[in-house]
Structures are given as C-alpha cells and as structure tokens.
Design an enzyme around this catalytic site. Sequence first.
Site, PDB file in Angstrom:
ATOM      1  N   ASP A  11     -22.393  -9.593 -17.917  1.00 50.68           N
ATOM      2  CA  ASP A  11     -21.793  -9.814 -16.604  1.00 50.68           C
ATOM      3  C   ASP A  11     -20.314 -10.142 -16.884  1.00 50.68           C
ATOM      4  O   ASP A  11     -19.968 -10.536 -17.995  1.00 50.68           O
ATOM      5  CB  ASP A  11     -22.514 -10.987 -15.929  1.00 50.68           C
ATOM      6  CG  ASP A  11     -21.846 -11.430 -14.654  1.00 50.68           C
ATOM      7  OD1 ASP A  11     -21.506 -10.565 -13.828  1.00 50.68           O
ATOM      8  OD2 ASP A  11     -21.662 -12.657 -14.483  1.00 50.68           O
ATOM      9  N   LEU A  12     -19.456  -9.968 -15.906  1.00 49.71           N
ATOM     10  CA  LEU A  12     -18.026 -10.194 -16.159  1.00 49.71           C
ATOM     11  C   LEU A  12     -17.581 -11.601 -15.711  1.00 49.71           C
ATOM     12  O   LEU A  12     -17.250 -12.451 -16.534  1.00 49.71           O
ATOM     13  CB  LEU A  12     -17.212  -9.104 -15.447  1.00 49.71           C
ATOM     14  CG  LEU A  12     -15.693  -9.183 -15.550  1.00 49.71           C
ATOM     15  CD1 LEU A  12     -15.228  -9.147 -17.000  1.00 49.71           C
ATOM     16  CD2 LEU A  12     -15.059  -8.031 -14.767  1.00 49.71           C
ATOM     17  N   ASP A  13     -17.589 -11.794 -14.393  1.00 49.38           N
ATOM     18  CA  ASP A  13     -17.117 -13.063 -13.836  1.00 49.38           C
ATOM     19  C   ASP A  13     -18.064 -14.200 -14.229  1.00 49.38           C
ATOM     20  O   ASP A  13     -19.239 -14.171 -13.878  1.00 49.38           O
ATOM     21  CB  ASP A  13     -17.046 -12.913 -12.300  1.00 49.38           C
ATOM     22  CG  ASP A  13     -16.566 -14.180 -11.622  1.00 49.38           C
ATOM     23  OD1 ASP A  13     -15.960 -15.031 -12.290  1.00 49.38           O
ATOM     24  OD2 ASP A  13     -16.794 -14.316 -10.407  1.00 49.38           O
ATOM     25  N   THR A  19     -12.986 -15.299 -13.298  1.00 45.42           N
ATOM     26  CA  THR A  19     -12.219 -14.706 -12.195  1.00 45.42           C
ATOM     27  C   THR A  19     -12.579 -15.353 -10.857  1.00 45.42           C
ATOM     28  O   THR A  19     -11.874 -15.160  -9.871  1.00 45.42           O
ATOM     29  CB  THR A  19     -12.437 -13.178 -12.108  1.00 45.42           C
ATOM     30  OG1 THR A  19     -13.776 -12.886 -12.465  1.00 45.42           O
ATOM     31  CG2 THR A  19     -11.487 -12.429 -13.014  1.00 45.42           C
ATOM     32  N   LYS A  47     -20.392 -15.872  -5.770  1.00 41.95           N
ATOM     33  CA  LYS A  47     -20.442 -15.386  -7.151  1.00 41.95           C
ATOM     34  C   LYS A  47     -21.469 -14.280  -7.321  1.00 41.95           C
ATOM     35  O   LYS A  47     -22.634 -14.454  -6.965  1.00 41.95           O
ATOM     36  CB  LYS A  47     -20.721 -16.548  -8.111  1.00 41.95           C
ATOM     37  CG  LYS A  47     -19.536 -17.488  -8.204  1.00 41.95           C
ATOM     38  CD  LYS A  47     -19.731 -18.574  -9.238  1.00 41.95           C
ATOM     39  CE  LYS A  47     -18.489 -19.448  -9.301  1.00 41.95           C
ATOM     40  NZ  LYS A  47     -18.657 -20.587 -10.209  1.00 41.95           N
ATOM     41  N   SER A 116     -20.855  -5.362 -13.738  1.00 41.07           N
ATOM     42  CA  SER A 116     -20.245  -6.265 -12.768  1.00 41.07           C
ATOM     43  C   SER A 116     -20.307  -5.709 -11.352  1.00 41.07           C
ATOM     44  O   SER A 116     -20.297  -4.490 -11.158  1.00 41.07           O
ATOM     45  CB  SER A 116     -18.776  -6.472 -13.173  1.00 41.07           C
ATOM     46  OG  SER A 116     -18.054  -7.093 -12.147  1.00 41.07           O
ATOM     47  N   ALA A 117     -20.329  -6.611 -10.379  1.00 39.72           N
ATOM     48  CA  ALA A 117     -20.270  -6.199  -8.973  1.00 39.72           C
ATOM     49  C   ALA A 117     -18.835  -5.848  -8.578  1.00 39.72           C
ATOM     50  O   ALA A 117     -18.599  -5.295  -7.500  1.00 39.72           O
ATOM     51  CB  ALA A 117     -20.779  -7.327  -8.088  1.00 39.72           C
ATOM     52  N   LYS A 147     -26.702  -7.016  -7.258  1.00 41.63           N
ATOM     53  CA  LYS A 147     -27.679  -7.959  -7.807  1.00 41.63           C
ATOM     54  C   LYS A 147     -28.199  -8.835  -6.658  1.00 41.63           C
ATOM     55  O   LYS A 147     -27.397  -9.186  -5.798  1.00 41.63           O
ATOM     56  CB  LYS A 147     -27.017  -8.839  -8.877  1.00 41.63           C
ATOM     57  CG  LYS A 147     -26.389  -8.045 -10.026  1.00 41.63           C
ATOM     58  CD  LYS A 147     -25.422  -8.931 -10.825  1.00 41.63           C
ATOM     59  CE  LYS A 147     -24.616  -8.113 -11.827  1.00 41.63           C
ATOM     60  NZ  LYS A 147     -23.554  -8.890 -12.506  1.00 41.63           N
ATOM     61  N   GLU A 171     -25.802 -13.491 -18.319  1.00 38.51           N
ATOM     62  CA  GLU A 171     -25.499 -13.719 -16.899  1.00 38.51           C
ATOM     63  C   GLU A 171     -25.311 -15.201 -16.589  1.00 38.51           C
ATOM     64  O   GLU A 171     -26.018 -16.030 -17.146  1.00 38.51           O
ATOM     65  CB  GLU A 171     -26.682 -13.243 -16.050  1.00 38.51           C
ATOM     66  CG  GLU A 171     -26.509 -11.924 -15.365  1.00 38.51           C
ATOM     67  CD  GLU A 171     -25.517 -11.928 -14.211  1.00 38.51           C
ATOM     68  OE1 GLU A 171     -25.079 -13.016 -13.783  1.00 38.51           O
ATOM     69  OE2 GLU A 171     -25.165 -10.845 -13.747  1.00 38.51           O
ATOM     70  N   ASP A 172     -24.405 -15.505 -15.655  1.00 41.52           N
ATOM     71  CA  ASP A 172     -24.225 -16.900 -15.240  1.00 41.52           C
ATOM     72  C   ASP A 172     -24.815 -17.168 -13.852  1.00 41.52           C
ATOM     73  O   ASP A 172     -24.749 -18.288 -13.376  1.00 41.52           O
ATOM     74  CB  ASP A 172     -22.735 -17.281 -15.236  1.00 41.52           C
ATOM     75  CG  ASP A 172     -21.970 -16.572 -14.151  1.00 41.52           C
ATOM     76  OD1 ASP A 172     -22.243 -15.379 -13.892  1.00 41.52           O
ATOM     77  OD2 ASP A 172     -21.088 -17.208 -13.531  1.00 41.52           O
TER      78      ASP A 172
HETATM   79  P1  B16 Z   1     -14.392  -7.199  -6.108  1.00 40.71           P
HETATM   80  P2  B16 Z   1     -19.424 -10.208 -11.308  1.00 40.71           P
HETATM   81  C1  B16 Z   1     -18.350 -10.359  -8.822  1.00 40.71           C
HETATM   82  O1  B16 Z   1     -18.212 -10.212 -10.211  1.00 40.71           O
HETATM   83  C2  B16 Z   1     -17.799 -11.688  -8.379  1.00 40.71           C
HETATM   84  O2  B16 Z   1     -18.581 -12.731  -8.955  1.00 40.71           O
HETATM   85  C3  B16 Z   1     -17.879 -11.808  -6.858  1.00 40.71           C
HETATM   86  O3  B16 Z   1     -17.368 -13.054  -6.436  1.00 40.71           O
HETATM   87  C4  B16 Z   1     -17.072 -10.657  -6.244  1.00 40.71           C
HETATM   88  O4  B16 Z   1     -17.135 -10.709  -4.822  1.00 40.71           O
HETATM   89  C5  B16 Z   1     -17.634  -9.329  -6.747  1.00 40.71           C
HETATM   90  O5  B16 Z   1     -17.581  -9.312  -8.174  1.00 40.71           O
HETATM   91  C6  B16 Z   1     -16.892  -8.133  -6.165  1.00 40.71           C
HETATM   92  O6  B16 Z   1     -15.584  -8.144  -6.657  1.00 40.71           O
HETATM   93  O7  B16 Z   1     -13.986  -7.716  -4.771  1.00 40.71           O
HETATM   94  O8  B16 Z   1     -13.335  -7.364  -7.168  1.00 40.71           O
HETATM   95  O9  B16 Z   1     -14.928  -5.793  -6.056  1.00 40.71           O
HETATM   96  O10 B16 Z   1     -19.914 -11.637 -11.468  1.00 40.71           O
HETATM   97  O11 B16 Z   1     -20.526  -9.274 -10.849  1.00 40.71           O
HETATM   98  O12 B16 Z   1     -18.724  -9.726 -12.552  1.00 40.71           O
HETATM   99 MG    MG Z   2     -21.104 -13.693 -12.857  1.00 39.40          MG
END
Ligand code: B16
Ligand code: MG
Length: 219
Positions: A11-13, A19, A47, A116-117, A147, A171-172
């Site tokens: 996972d990224l964030d 982030t 998140k 990542s999302a 997710k 994953e967090d």
């Molecule tokens: P964006 P992850 C997610 O990252 C973030 O945790 C979430 O807060 C954010 O809304 C989502 O990505 C979409 O991000 O607006 O940059 O497309 O934890 O899946 O790496």
């Molecule tokens: Mg995350």
Amino acid sequence: MRTQLKAVLFDLDGVIVDTAKYHYLAWKKLADREGIYFDEKINERLKGVSRMASLEIILERSTRVYSEEEKHKMTEIKNNWYREMIGQLKPDEILPGVIDFLNSLKKHGIKCAICSASKSAAYIIEKLGITDYFDTIVGGQDITKSKPDPEVFLVAAERLNVFPAECVVLEDAYAGLEAAKRAGMKAVGLGDPDILTNADVVYKDMTEVSLEKVLRLFE
Ligand code: B16
Ligand code: MG
C-alpha cells in the site's frame, strides 16, 4: 509442493510515505472554504478511500446539498492543492525501514508492486526516487472498485504473473487488509493490533518488517 513467496504488494499512503497529512491539509482548506466542520478524526475515515468517497464523507457535515457538477469541481480543486503539496515530496519522507526492506527483496528476486487507491501513486513514487524498485504500480486509474474490494491486489498479481497465494500485502488500513484476505493473499498489518484485527500478523511500522519474518508466513 509448498507455496513460496514471489511478490510483496505495498500500500502507498501509510506504508511507504505519510501522504495522509497532505490529503488532510488540502481537504481542510476546501472544508474551511465551504464552512464545513472537518478535523483529523474525520480524516482517519478517508484513509484508503477514493477521492469522491472522501468528499462524500466530508459532506456528511454539510447543511447544503451539492450537485454532482459541484462535487466534481470540489474534488478537482482539492486535488490541485494536493498535487502542489506533493510536488515538494523528497526521498527523506520515505518512512523508516522501507528502503532496507526493498533492498532485501531485490536481492532475493522477490517482485514488488505498489497497490494504491491514489491516482497520483506513480507521481509520488517518482518524487520519492524509488520507481526502479517496483515491477508495477497499480493506482486509482487502474481500478473500478476500491478496498475492501480485492481488485487492486488481483490486478497487481496478474501483472506480475504470480498467484495470489504467492503474495504478501503490507497495509496500514483495516479495509486494505480485508481486500488482501479476500484476494487470497497473506496480509501484514502496520499499526495498532487492536484495530488491525484481520491481519495475519501486525507490526508497529516498517522498521519491524524483514524478509525473514515475511517468509515465516509461508512455513
Ligand atoms: P487521490 P492509499 C489513498 O491512498 C489515500 O489513503 C486516500 O486518503 C485517498 O483519498 C486515495 O488514496 C485517493 O487518492 O485523490 O490521490 O487519487 O492508502 O490507497 O495508497
Ligand atoms: Mg494506506
């Protein structure tokens, strides 16, 4: 024959970089402008959640109803502020323990992916200077279901040409771990074991993760 570890899906964030604090600042600016109450506790719910779903959570506190067009514009404005902030990201923001772990995976020929999302996933990885470590980056633009749906992890396994059972997910977030389990993968949680109750194992953060420990999941 025993199943072997072939790939680690990150996972990224919250795993590679924090982030979430920049998402928070950008959403806060938008919420303040609209006169909507928003704080760090509500931010926790964003998140791992997609951009539009994040806005919907923030709008729960709004007294007025927004049109779809207005909502779309609001996500665009927020994203522009967010992109400005992450444009300043530097390698020193990579979370402790990440680089050592990536190096040991490379050394042992284990494939690596970002799952990542975020639609900015590839941009963030590039800003951090770690693109070469990853065999593929699956981001928000590559998936239709976020997710806890397993899609993001299954797309990565397919691209890496490995079976889900040969993958470990880091994953967090509870929803991310749920997605990993639904994908048929091993799930390592990073954070509070009282919250991440669906993980196969939980560590405090990436400094506690090693290839040796991950391999134990396959014994
Ligand atoms: P964006 P992850 C997610 O990252 C973030 O945790 C979430 O807060 C954010 O809304 C989502 O990505 C979409 O991000 O607006 O940059 O497309 O934890 O899946 O790496
Ligand atoms: Mg995350």
